[in-house]
Design an enzyme around this catalytic site. Structure first.
Site, PDB file in Angstrom:
ATOM      1  CD  GLU A 128      -4.691   6.711   3.771  1.00  0.00           C
ATOM      2  OE1 GLU A 128      -5.831   6.315   4.101  1.00  0.00           O
ATOM      3  OE2 GLU A 128      -4.174   6.495   2.665  1.00  0.00           O
ATOM      4  CG  HIS A 157     -12.232  -5.283   7.835  1.00  0.00           C
ATOM      5  ND1 HIS A 157     -12.074  -4.011   7.338  1.00  0.00           N
ATOM      6  CD2 HIS A 157     -12.003  -5.199   9.162  1.00  0.00           C
ATOM      7  CE1 HIS A 157     -11.753  -3.200   8.333  1.00  0.00           C
ATOM      8  NE2 HIS A 157     -11.710  -3.893   9.441  1.00  0.00           N
ATOM      9  NE  ARG A 170      -9.058 -10.814  -4.206  1.00  0.00           N
ATOM     10  CZ  ARG A 170      -8.918  -9.860  -3.289  1.00  0.00           C
ATOM     11  NH1 ARG A 170      -7.725  -9.396  -2.996  1.00  0.00           N
ATOM     12  NH2 ARG A 170      -9.971  -9.354  -2.675  1.00  0.00           N
ATOM     13  CE  LYS A 227      -3.695  -2.328   2.332  1.00  0.00           C
ATOM     14  NZ  LYS A 227      -4.236  -2.536   3.668  1.00  0.00           N
TER      15      LYS A 227
END
Ligand code: MV4
Length: 453
Positions: free
Chosen positions: A200, A235, A293, A116
């Site tokens: 962030e 999630h 993917r 990331k």
């Protein structure tokens, strides 16, 4: 074109890939653990090879066993599906060194976009919107605090290698940030062997909107529009739809073009997904991550575009051109997917493995079922609890929801518990119907209903 491919996966996605291969005249080789010997992908494939005992680490993650099966069966390529080895650039590298095509992006773009921190740096260079935060890796507590004060609390600490919410901490002040940094780094080191974290600004009320990308080895990159995956819990996505019901055409165009810019910069090929957060208050977009993917929710995009994403992945891996350009891609109607898990929603979603005596899936106009289950199938306890995906496609969102209610009412899975009743409820939930939701909505809803007994 390939003559024979190996599918390094199980469950519904293995079935999905075998179907694509067969329609293309390509032979399929399944691999399976001993827990999956009676699984549908084993029966459907042209050949099947046992690769080990039930634990994933010894079977579906066992690179030597999978490569041996590929060598013995003499396959041209390996499709990794999703999960397991799908985003493991080391596995892609092993395939390359064995002269077996990896049906996915290059090792280099997997590494560049999969991490990331490096993904965000490529994004910034290419004017893809990102949340304010650290320039890259956080090197010290003092640096973290300096950045957090600049961008203003609350902030979120994220693991560069992260996934599934692991290595992630929200902090509202210096003290919480010091603690969060330590625990996020320790968790990331344990889970991914990499303690790299970044910071962030924390977006408090957001939707999850992601763009489907397809690229080829000749420099062509297109988008297949977006999906909305706001309805999720811990999630794990529960409901995915295409298009995003709250986007305006101009916002859609900007978002999709930004995703294409990012993938072009990384010389991306194969299928990929660029995930964004959409601030529900300001409507601004921020890049979250790139999934290198095919995703669980790819069928909603296939429904609205008419493009077979798995077949495209196979063609592109064989070196073929995409064969269409952006202007050829049109979207039609509205598609919704619900994930059916063998879990008990009334008991905190505890997994319910065991024998399915009766499996009666829905059908009819506008209904697609992707599943490996059948009457008499035993759900093993060793793997993910998703047993089916129910996808509907209709002209409008309202019509898709009506069809989904009808299909969920038809769906019978006995005697194990599933998330079917939860989905039936959500399809009558006014906030969902009005799109008055955010990524934390389902958790808040479940907390409320738990406290009301
Ligand atoms: C965020 C965020 C708010 N602000 N980043 C969750 C998964 C991980 N890859 C990134 N995630 C988030 N990143 C900023 N700057 C909130 C989340 C987040 C989330 C995102 C999408 C779907 C569900 C979520 C649940 C919790 C937190």
């Amino acid at each position: 074109m390939f003559s024979r491919i190996l599918i390094a996966n199980r469950g519904e996605i293995a079935v999905r890939i075998i179907r694509a291969a067969r329609e293309m005249g390509i032979e399929s080789v399944a691999v399976f653990s001993t827990a999956d010997k009676d699984s549908r992908h084993v029966r459907m494939a042209d050949q099947a090879v046992c690769i080990g005992p039930p634990p994933s680490a010894q079977s579906y993650l066992n690179i030597p066993a999978i490569i041996s099966a590929a060598e013995i069966a003499n396959v041209d390529a390996i499709h990794p599906g999703y999960g397991f080895l799908a985003e493991n650039s080391h596995f892609a590298e092993v395939c390359r060194s064995c002269k077996i095509e990896f049906i996915g992006p290059s090792v280099e773009s997997m590494a560049a976009l999969g991490g990331k921190v490096s993904c965000k740096q490529i994004a910034i260079k290419n004017k893809v919107p990102t949340a304010p935060g650290s320039k890259g890796k956080i090197e010290s507590e003092e640096e973290a605090i300096k950045v957090a004060r600049e961008i203003v609390y609350p902030v979120i600490v994220k693991a560069s290698a992260g996934g599934g919410g692991r290595g992630m901490r929200v902090a509202h002040n210096d003290i919480a940030l010091r603690a969060g940094l330590k625990s996020a780094m320790a968790e990331a080191q344990g889970a991914f062997g990499d303690s790299t974290v970044y910071i962030e600004k924390f977006i408090e009320k957001a939707r999850h909107v992601e763009v489907q990308i397809l690229g080829d080895m000749h420099g062509n990159v297109v988008h297949l529009f977006e999906r909305d995956c706001t309805m999720q819990r811990r999630h794990q996505k529960l409901i995915e739809e295409a298009p995003c019901p709250v986007l305006k055409d101009k916002e859609r165009e900007e978002l999709c073009n930004a995703a294409v810019r990012l993938c072009k910069a990384a010389k991306y090929y194969s299928a990929g997904t660029v995930e964004f957060l959409m601030d529900a208050v300001t409507r601004k977009f921020y890049l979250m991550e790139v999934n290198t993917r095919v995703q669980v929710e790819h069928p909603v995009t296939e429904a609205i575009t008419g493009i077979d994403i798995v077949k495209a992945q196979i063609r592109v891996a064989a070196g073929e051109k995409l064969g269409f350009s952006q202007k050829d891609i049109k979207r039609h109607g509205h598609a919704i997917e619900v994930r059916i898990n063998a879990e008990d929603p009334a008991k905190n979603f505890i997994p319910c493995a065991g024998l399915i005596e009766h499996f009666d899936p829905p059908g009819g106009p506008g209904v697609r079922m992707d599943t490996h289950c059948y009457s008499g199938y035993r759900v093993p306890s060793n793997y993910d609890s998703m047993i089916a995906k129910l996808i509907v496609h209709k002209k409008t969102r309202a019509a898709a929801i009506s069809t989904l209610r009808r299909a969920l009412a038809e769906f019978r899975v006995d005697p194990i518990k599933t998330t079917i009743p939860l989905h039936a409820e959500l399809m009558r939930n006014n906030d969902f119907l009005r799109n008055d939701t955010d990524i934390h909505y389902v958790e808040r809803l479940l907390e409320r209903s738990a406290s009301h007994g």
